[in-house]
Design a protein around this motif. Sequence first.
Motif, mmCIF file in Angstrom:
data_model
loop_
_atom_site.group_PDB
_atom_site.id
_atom_site.type_symbol
_atom_site.label_atom_id
_atom_site.label_comp_id
_atom_site.label_asym_id
_atom_site.label_seq_id
_atom_site.Cartn_x
_atom_site.Cartn_y
_atom_site.Cartn_z
ATOM 1 N N UNK A 1 0.822 -1.211 0.000
ATOM 2 C CA UNK A 1 0.000 0.000 0.000
ATOM 3 C C UNK A 1 0.863 1.270 0.000
ATOM 4 N N UNK A 2 2.092 1.126 0.552
ATOM 5 C CA UNK A 2 3.001 2.276 0.558
ATOM 6 C C UNK A 2 3.285 2.704 -0.892
ATOM 7 N N UNK A 4 1.439 1.992 -3.486
ATOM 8 C CA UNK A 4 0.172 2.471 -4.063
ATOM 9 C C UNK A 4 -0.056 3.935 -3.678
ATOM 10 N N UNK A 5 0.233 4.212 -2.408
ATOM 11 C CA UNK A 5 0.050 5.583 -1.897
ATOM 12 C C UNK A 5 0.966 6.552 -2.649
ATOM 13 N N UNK A 8 -0.199 6.951 -6.311
ATOM 14 C CA UNK A 8 -1.408 7.786 -6.458
ATOM 15 C C UNK A 8 -1.105 9.251 -6.138
ATOM 16 N N UNK A 9 -0.201 9.480 -5.176
ATOM 17 C CA UNK A 9 0.155 10.862 -4.852
ATOM 18 C C UNK A 9 0.759 11.561 -6.058
ATOM 19 N N UNK A 311 7.988 7.313 1.853
ATOM 20 C CA UNK A 311 6.950 7.542 0.827
ATOM 21 C C UNK A 311 7.355 8.699 -0.085
#
Lengths: 406, 228
Positions: A1-2, A4-5, A8-9, A311
């Motif tokens: 998810x990191x 993915x985050x 998407x950012x 991130x």
Amino acid sequence: MIFKLAWRNIWRNKRRSIISIASVLFAVTIALMMRSMQLGFYARTIDNVVSFYTGYLQVHAPGYEEKKSLDKSFADSGELATRIEGINKVTFTAPRLESFALISAGDITDGSQVIGIDPEREDQLTGLSNKVEDGRYLNAGDNGILLGSGLAKHMKIGVGDTVVVISSGYHGVSAAGRYPVIGTVTFPTPELNSTMAYLDLPEARWFYGATNRLTSLAIMIEGERFLNQVETQVTAMLGDDYEVVSWEDIMPEMVEYIAMDNASGVLMLILIYVIVGFGVLGTVLMMTMERMREFGVLVAVGMQKSVLRGIVLLESVILSINGAILGIVLALPSLIWLRANPIHLTGAGADALISYGFEPILPFSMAPEIFFWQTFTVLLIALTASAYPLFRITKLNSVDAMRTGN
Amino acid sequence: MAVIKTDHLSRVYEDHGVPVKAVDDVSLSIEEGEFTAIVGPSGSGKTTFLNMVGGLDAPSSGTIEVDGKQISQMKQNELIGFRLRHIGFVFQAYNLIPVLTAKENVEFIMLLQKKSKAERDKRATELLDAVGLGDRLGRRPHELSGGQQQRVAVARALASMPSFVLADEPTANLDSTSAENLLDIMERLNKEQKMTFVFSTHDPRVVARAHRVVTLRDGAIESDETRS
């Protein structure tokens, strides 16, 4: 998810991210084309230089490079060549015995570099037979002479005429001989045209009174990248009884030219990358600063700052690496085509290269290090561009960030 | 058992060189399962008090005990980890991660806790069901109304199975219906799951539902009223 985050950012502001990726893409494409052309040209130049005369390495008697004299020759009956050719990556060797001599025909006398060669090996190294303009190339066992066409012209002689050659031989013995001209060779430079003369090696040894002696043994290897490895092995094998020099030692001016030209190319790349670096910095900075409130919340709810830094770093790396990969993908077809079909130069540039005896073409290199360095540089940009945002995250105070967005 | 216990808690700010007492000598104990509102006018110290109890701000003096642990002396990283395990937060401005869906926003906290994918998936779905958003799992925050976003925020706060939830003005940005819905959900969670809620608010709707109302004025406790 990191991931993915982070991904998407990046696409929160599509236009901004596309512009950033495009700037990296074009920088990488330009850098690849530039470096590929530069390194391809250097490789070609080095290849030209070594196959023009020097070979990648030469074996001499100690002191020959300092004072080129027959007295600094060394004895060899072919055993040395066999040993050296046994070294990995050595393709072949070419023996030479050379000195200065006077060549005379009628009432004209000229100075010349008379070189004893193994015709077959010399041809393999320098392609000398392709330079024959008139008559024929030397064969093993010939007792005729091959003259530079400028020299023959100046002496007003041609194939079938006879010349007298006079010199000082090994340990000062008188060297004199009469040789029929069996052919003339043309070199790209007038200087070589008017000075070079070739004899078969046994004939040259007889002429100079230097039985079984050589002034140099030129060594060809599989490529420039094996030079240091082979040089070390040859030096270790021969010890102090011989002097091993590379084409770089023989032609330091060429090394210097390549180094200077390379430095200017690298400087240009640095400028391009600095400009692109600021572009990436701007994007990463905006992406970070406009999310300080969000970062404050994330830290408040329990995200360690190290994860948050990870991130942001990942976002910067994704942004840059995407540009780099797309840049490579964009440049690759052109590079493959240009490698197969090098640019043929015309005009003054071509004339300059021809005068040095080089083919007037711009070959492109596909050396893996070109791609590695561009990717590495882009990663470095990503890390540098992230430095300030990462610093801000380290100093982040959740309460202030959530209240003021700073 | 007290989940939160403050002892002579004070917070002094410097405002242009002048010391200002935002929280003044507050000693308070909040028991497990309480539904408590901290009320008072603007500048009374409600948010500062909540920030200190949540480990987001350090006290100038006094101590804070959460789940029997002193948090006022904890180092930053330790405190972040402590918050993740023990405290749920609901903010006035919802503060969801805009690029994640409702379900991912809830899952995210559990990801930080290193919970398995299956566990994250199950609990996130259950929690969003519990706040009435079982049919909005894949929606991103901008696709949800303010009330729905705040309900996702409540689900997120509960995802880590905290000891209590701190809610800072949770209804301030909501219309009446959304506010009532949200309060219904929190009241139900309090009743059914014995979840402790502490609100800072000046919303009369929240005050009306609270079982205990602590009023602050100028940083100090003015009154502490428990309702049956």
